[in-house]
Write an enzyme that holds these catalytic residues in place. Structure first.
Site, PDB file in Angstrom:
ATOM      1  N   LYS A 287       0.849  -1.201   0.000  1.00 35.62           N
ATOM      2  CA  LYS A 287       0.000   0.000   0.000  1.00 35.62           C
ATOM      3  C   LYS A 287       0.879   1.244   0.000  1.00 35.62           C
ATOM      4  O   LYS A 287       2.081   1.181   0.211  1.00 35.62           O
ATOM      5  CB  LYS A 287      -0.925  -0.017   1.211  1.00 35.62           C
ATOM      6  CG  LYS A 287      -0.220  -0.014   2.561  1.00 35.62           C
ATOM      7  CD  LYS A 287      -1.219  -0.120   3.701  1.00 35.62           C
ATOM      8  CE  LYS A 287      -0.494  -0.100   5.051  1.00 35.62           C
ATOM      9  NZ  LYS A 287      -1.434  -0.148   6.180  1.00 35.62           N
TER      10      LYS A 287
ATOM     11  N   ARG B 288     -10.027   0.380  15.558  1.00 34.57           N
ATOM     12  CA  ARG B 288      -9.937   1.073  14.284  1.00 34.57           C
ATOM     13  C   ARG B 288     -10.930   0.360  13.384  1.00 34.57           C
ATOM     14  O   ARG B 288     -12.041   0.077  13.806  1.00 34.57           O
ATOM     15  CB  ARG B 288      -8.489   1.039  13.759  1.00 34.57           C
ATOM     16  CG  ARG B 288      -8.145   2.136  12.784  1.00 34.57           C
ATOM     17  CD  ARG B 288      -6.667   2.126  12.423  1.00 34.57           C
ATOM     18  NE  ARG B 288      -6.257   0.880  11.801  1.00 34.57           N
ATOM     19  CZ  ARG B 288      -5.032   0.646  11.308  1.00 34.57           C
ATOM     20  NH1 ARG B 288      -4.112   1.579  11.389  1.00 34.57           N
ATOM     21  NH2 ARG B 288      -4.753  -0.516  10.749  1.00 34.57           N
TER      22      ARG B 288
ATOM     23  N   TYR C 266      18.286  30.323   4.900  1.00 36.26           N
ATOM     24  CA  TYR C 266      17.187  31.143   5.408  1.00 36.26           C
ATOM     25  C   TYR C 266      17.328  31.414   6.905  1.00 36.26           C
ATOM     26  O   TYR C 266      17.718  30.529   7.683  1.00 36.26           O
ATOM     27  CB  TYR C 266      15.843  30.450   5.164  1.00 36.26           C
ATOM     28  CG  TYR C 266      15.351  30.551   3.736  1.00 36.26           C
ATOM     29  CD1 TYR C 266      15.079  31.798   3.165  1.00 36.26           C
ATOM     30  CD2 TYR C 266      15.133  29.415   2.970  1.00 36.26           C
ATOM     31  CE1 TYR C 266      14.616  31.893   1.868  1.00 36.26           C
ATOM     32  CE2 TYR C 266      14.669  29.499   1.670  1.00 36.26           C
ATOM     33  CZ  TYR C 266      14.412  30.751   1.121  1.00 36.26           C
ATOM     34  OH  TYR C 266      13.955  30.852  -0.163  1.00 36.26           O
TER      35      TYR C 266
END
Length: 821
Positions: free
Chosen positions: A491, A586, A715
């Site tokens: 998956k 779940r 930065y």
């Protein structure tokens, strides 16, 4: 070519001969999926960790193979009279005995045996190019194992006068078997490292085991300055000829090494002769490998000028099959690593694994130093192309006209003089949505063709090592009971790898199931030709029709889902997998819903079959939760028993994920679900030493700057150098999945075998790395973000997350490349 009686005599087997027209043996097969010349092939049914060759005997007979070597307890049954059978005590031992007997027929062959931890394949391939005076036979790819060496030796033919064979081992007791087969005249010990260290108690034991390859050698090449190796060699073999090299080398002294930007000059001394060679490498590993090669060439009497000419043509080898996406839907396999008939058959096999429903195209140059004339080469290559169903061939070189004559219209072929001519003609070749293999000799510059066909991506690359996937799959298979199958979880685009490419490899490896998250992922696999059963973990009941049409098997996880399947109207079978919630809270049917669920399932249409029942453990990797894990399984078993009694048949059952496979062997049941472990990641720290890392995320340095002490970088001026030095700007950033949390010194990347810290904030597209004051690092150098040298777990820890998230966040714009060593 050998008579079947000779083979039976060599291996001490019982011959039952039924097929009198098939008694001559020319080829060996160990894989029922790969048979090119069945009428003259003998199949050895080997039993390994992942598969037992005896289970595929019917397949091999159906492909026309009539000579088969099996273990004595095998019963041919109805196949008895379909083949000639040789019954032996151990088929692997028989294979090795057979290879040793073949090798012994060529006493005049000067044989070089190469062992060590790293560099074996590079040295072998370089020597094959450098030893131009000889008719050389060598191990294909990295065929150096207990099965690879026999296949390598079987290639020896009468015209060969020099052999180059690798020998690799992973534990004690293996090298004696390889030595008996190879029986080298000269040995090369490359180096010693941590590869396969788990099979040895210490480094000395590992060296001693490898040195058993040199029992029959007259001479040994090694690095004198590697004290651990040189001391053990002198202890083991004081009376052999020591061709050592190094500052204090006994045969060749290295007086000076001068590195430039792109090349290195070596100043060497042999007795009273001085030599100077310029080699096209600057990294230490390549310099070590080339000096091994130079030592052999000087020992064999090659002149300095001819060595230099050949060395100048060398380059670092890819040493692997490489699969990537091409322009306009092309699947592109680049195999310009070496060019011989055996490696060509391997490349075609790899093409077949990934072709799906695409037509096959091969770009093929003539092969150098095969020992075959034009007609013999055309016959060998042409038969392979025909048997593998290739539709189009584009030939490069002036020696392929016989190949064109051989096809007689069965394959469309067009010939070109040079690679440049092919590249010019590409727009007219209609390659869209085809599977393309590029194969040939390095002198044709076929990499330029591969680059022309490759899809243009961001330069950063995520490599997936299919050999490592295979290794991990075999490891977990070795832990399972024979009846337990594997569901490979791919998956989230195979955790960032790319689903259908990996699925093709897993299908070829004969896993029992693939598991994906969503229906559209399963449909995409089917469109790419995947036939293996596919389980869908997160579908909706409304998608039942798509599941039936594409032969997908959904997970059923709620009462609502169960009730909606009453609406299924089809004569075609729909297999489903019932998920029981035993504590995850779940997805899943809870225990108190079970009675209603089973009643509803019994009223489903007759075309719906419960293929399996399973649950998901909350913390199989966590010892402190073991009591809860056992409670989950007890709850699952009760639910499963109730379902079986109610349905009147017994679906399969499974509970374990990767972490539980080793910790709970009593719960292997019918299947285990193998996910992250397949990719070499171990969250339990129980088997990280035996798994191989599959993913390597790489980028490149695009600029180097000199920065003074106290100056800031990036930065918000977050990066600051505490002394004068340099920074390397790398072409990867957080938009690619390299999370900002890894910045500001929290993580280190690998450049040229050393680790360097990320400095300042990670930018959207760029990362800045502090590289000190080194002059070795150059623009264009490769940077390993994570992989075999820098674990993805380390990056996950720096980013305060888990390896799953790191892999799944790798952006689509990062090129995916699939390699097979």
């Amino acid at each position: 070519m050998y008579h079947i009686n000779e083979i039976a005599d060599w291996v001490g087997g019982e011959l039952r001969q039924h097929q009198m027209d098939y008694i001559n043996i020319q080829h060996i097969s160990l894989d029922s999926r790969i048979v090119h010349f069945p009428s003259v092939t003998v199949f050895f049914a080997l039993k390994g960790d992942l598969h037992d060759g005896h289970l595929f005997v019917r397949d091999i007979v159906e492909k026309g193979v009539k000579n088969i070597v099996v273990n004595r307890d095998f019963l041919p049954g109805e196949l008895e009279y379909e083949a000639n059978w040789i019954f032996v005590s151990d088929t692997l031992s028989a294979l090795q005995t057979c290879a040793a007997a073949h090798r012994s027929r060529f006493a005049g062959l000067f044989c070089v045996g190469i062992t060590g931890s790293n560099g074996k394949t590079t040295i072998k391939e370089w020597l094959s190019s450098l030893l131009s005076k000889h008719r050389t036979v060598r191990s294909p790819k990295s065929y150096n194992s207990q099965t690879g060496v026999p296949l390598s030796l079987w290639q020896i033919e009468k015209h060969h006068d020099l052999g180059l064979f690798e020998a690799g081992i992973s534990t004690t007791g293996e090298m004696e078997k390889l030595e008996k087969m190879i029986h080298p005249d000269l040995g090369i010990f490359t180096n010693i490292g941590d590869a396969h260290a788990a099979g040895f108690s210490n480094m000395s034991e590992k060296i001693d085991e490898k040195l058993k390859l040199f029992v029959s050698c007259e001479s040994i090449i090694y690095e004198e300055d590697d004290l651990l190796i040189s001391e053990r060699i002198k202890h083991f073999y004081p009376d052999k000829k020591h061709l050592s090299w190094g500052e204090t080398g006994l045969f060749l002294q290295v007086q000076r090494i001068v590195k430039g930007d792109l090349s290195t000059q070596l100043f060497l001394k042999k007795e009273y002769e001085l030599f100077s060679f310029v080699v096209p490498f600057t990294d230490d590993a390549s310099i070590q490998n080339i000096i091994h090669c130079l030592t052999l060439l000087l020992y064999l009497g090659y002149m300095e000028s001819e060595i230099q000419e050949k060395v100048s043509q060398l380059h670092n080898l890819a040493m692997r099959l490489e699969l990537k996406s091409g322009e306009n839907g092309i699947i592109l396999i680049n195999d310009t690593y070496n060019a011989d008939i055996h490696s060509f058959s391997i490349a075609l096999e790899f093409l077949n694994q990934h072709v799906g429903d695409r037509e096959k195209v091969v770009f093929l140059s003539t092969f150098d130093q095969t020992g075959k004339n034009e007609s013999q080469f055309a016959e060998a290559a042409g038969n392979l192309l025909l048997q593998n169903g290739v539709r189009y061939v584009y030939g490069i070189g002036d020696s392929l006209h016989k190949l064109k004559e051989m096809f007689d219209g069965k394959i469309q072929i067009k010939l070109f003089s040079t690679t440049a001519d092919v590249i010019t003609a590409l727009p007219s070749l209609s390659l869209d949505h085809k599977a393309v293999l590029i194969k040939g000799s390095r002198r044709f510059g076929l990499d330029k063709l591969a680059n022309a066909l490759s899809q243009k991506w961001h330069e950063a690359v995520l490599e997936t090592d299919l050999m490592a996937v295979g290794h991990n799959l075999r490891y977990f298979s070795s832990l399972l009971q024979e009846k337990t199958g594997i569901i490979a979880v791919i998956k989230a685009s195979a955790y960032g790898s790319g689903s259908h490419e990996l699925a093709a490899f897993l299908e070829y490896s004969k896993v029992n199931y693939l598991a994906v998250a969503y229906v559209d992922e399963g449909i995409e696999l089917r469109k790419n030709g995947i036939k293996t059963p596919i389980m869908v973990l997160n579908s909706s009941a409304e998608q039942w029709e798509e599941c039936i049409n594409w032969q997908l098997e959904p997970e059923v996880y709620s009462l609502d889902y169960i009730h909606k399947l009453w609406a299924v109207e089809s004569d075609r079978l729909l297999k489903v997998h019932i998920k029981i919630d035993t504590g995850m809270n779940r997805l899943g049917i809870s225990v108190n819903e079970l009675t209603e669920a089973v009643h509803a399932i019994k009223n489903w249409p007759s075309n719906i079959l419960v293929e399996s029942v399973f649950t998901h453990l909350t913390s199989s990797e966590d010892e402190t939760d073991d009591d809860f894990t056992h409670e989950q399984v007890i709850s699952f078993e009760k639910a499963y028993k109730y379902i079986v009694e109610s349905l009147g048949y017994r679906p399969k059952k499974h509970v374990l994920n990767t972490a539980g496979i080793r910790r709970f062997p009593e719960y292997h049941f019918d299947y285990v679900r193998l996910g992250l472990g397949l990719y070499g990641i171990d969250v339990t720290d129980h088997f990280s030493d035996v798994l191989e890392k599959v993913h390597t995320l790489k980028a490149r340095i695009i600029q180097i700057k000199t920065v003074k002490k106290g100056e800031t970088v990036g930065y918000n001026r977050r990066g600051k150098l505490h002394e004068d030095g340099k920074v390397a700007i790398v072409n990867i950033g957080y938009a690619d999945g390299f999370l900002r949390l890894a910045g500001n010194g929290k993580y280190m990347v690998k450049i040229r075998e050393k680790l360097y810290p990320v400095i300042g904030n990670i930018n959207m597209d760029l990362t800045i790395v502090a590289i000190g004051q080194t002059d070795e690092i150059k623009v264009g150098d490769e940077v390993e973000i994570f992989g075999k040298n820098v674990a993805v777990e380390t990056l996950a820890e720096a980013c305060q997350t888990i390896p799953y998230e790191i892999l799944c966040r790798i952006a689509p714009r990062i090129k995916r490349v699939y390699i097979k060593g």
